[in-house]
Enzyme design. Sequence first.
Site, PDB file in Angstrom:
ATOM      1  N   THR A  27       0.812  -1.222   0.000  1.00 31.12           N
ATOM      2  CA  THR A  27       0.000   0.000   0.000  1.00 31.12           C
ATOM      3  C   THR A  27       0.845   1.272   0.000  1.00 31.12           C
ATOM      4  OG1 THR A  27      -0.117   0.143   2.415  1.00 31.12           O
ATOM      5  CG2 THR A  27      -1.798  -1.195   1.319  1.00 31.12           C
ATOM      6  N   ASP A  28       0.164   2.374  -0.315  1.00 28.31           N
ATOM      7  CA  ASP A  28       0.798   3.687  -0.188  1.00 28.31           C
ATOM      8  C   ASP A  28       0.540   4.212   1.220  1.00 28.31           C
ATOM      9  OD1 ASP A  28      -1.833   4.678  -0.130  1.00 28.31           O
ATOM     10  OD2 ASP A  28      -1.751   5.412  -2.193  1.00 28.31           O
ATOM     11  N   PHE A  29       0.915   5.439   1.490  1.00 28.50           N
ATOM     12  CA  PHE A  29       0.789   5.993   2.848  1.00 28.50           C
ATOM     13  C   PHE A  29      -0.652   6.063   3.339  1.00 28.50           C
ATOM     14  CE2 PHE A  29       0.235   9.627   0.124  1.00 28.50           C
ATOM     15  CZ  PHE A  29      -0.700  10.406   0.768  1.00 28.50           C
ATOM     16  N   SER A  30      -1.614   6.053   2.413  1.00 28.34           N
ATOM     17  CA  SER A  30      -3.023   6.136   2.817  1.00 28.34           C
ATOM     18  C   SER A  30      -3.655   4.771   3.033  1.00 28.34           C
ATOM     19  CB  SER A  30      -3.821   6.920   1.771  1.00 28.34           C
ATOM     20  OG  SER A  30      -3.923   6.185   0.568  1.00 28.34           O
TER      21      SER A  30
END
Length: 150
Positions: A27-30
Amino acid sequence: MNGTQPYHGHFDGPRHLFAVRVYFEDTDFSGVVYHSRYLHFMERARSDMLSVAGIGQREAFDCGEGVYAVADLHIKYRAPARFDDALLLVSTVEEIRGASVVIHQKVMRGDQVLTEAEVTAAFLTPEGRPRRQPREWLEAFEAIKAGKQG
């Protein structure tokens, strides 16, 4: 299974089912899955489908017979997967050709289709030229398509 063996998916009629969980690294930071990670999930599912069907890619590579490579890919992102989601990859053989196979794949969360793709995997010589797939593999793909695999 005693917990020390790798996970394998299974066939349900003509569909190969392969479960994955979304980890933080996907995943990304979100907490949303990176678009490219879906390709990783799909590759694992396709490789597992071939393994479960008895198609020995490693043996073919080791003896210099050939290897599969993605020759064409069409993908549609419909909704995001998120950190810790339990996903199911559903793969079906759509078309069998002498030197390639077309596989349709869906990434699902419950009943919701998140992503789907059509992948053409070509069988290539070690030099990168198309080569006819082994007869046994063509037969295995026909069995999968007909829902007569495992």
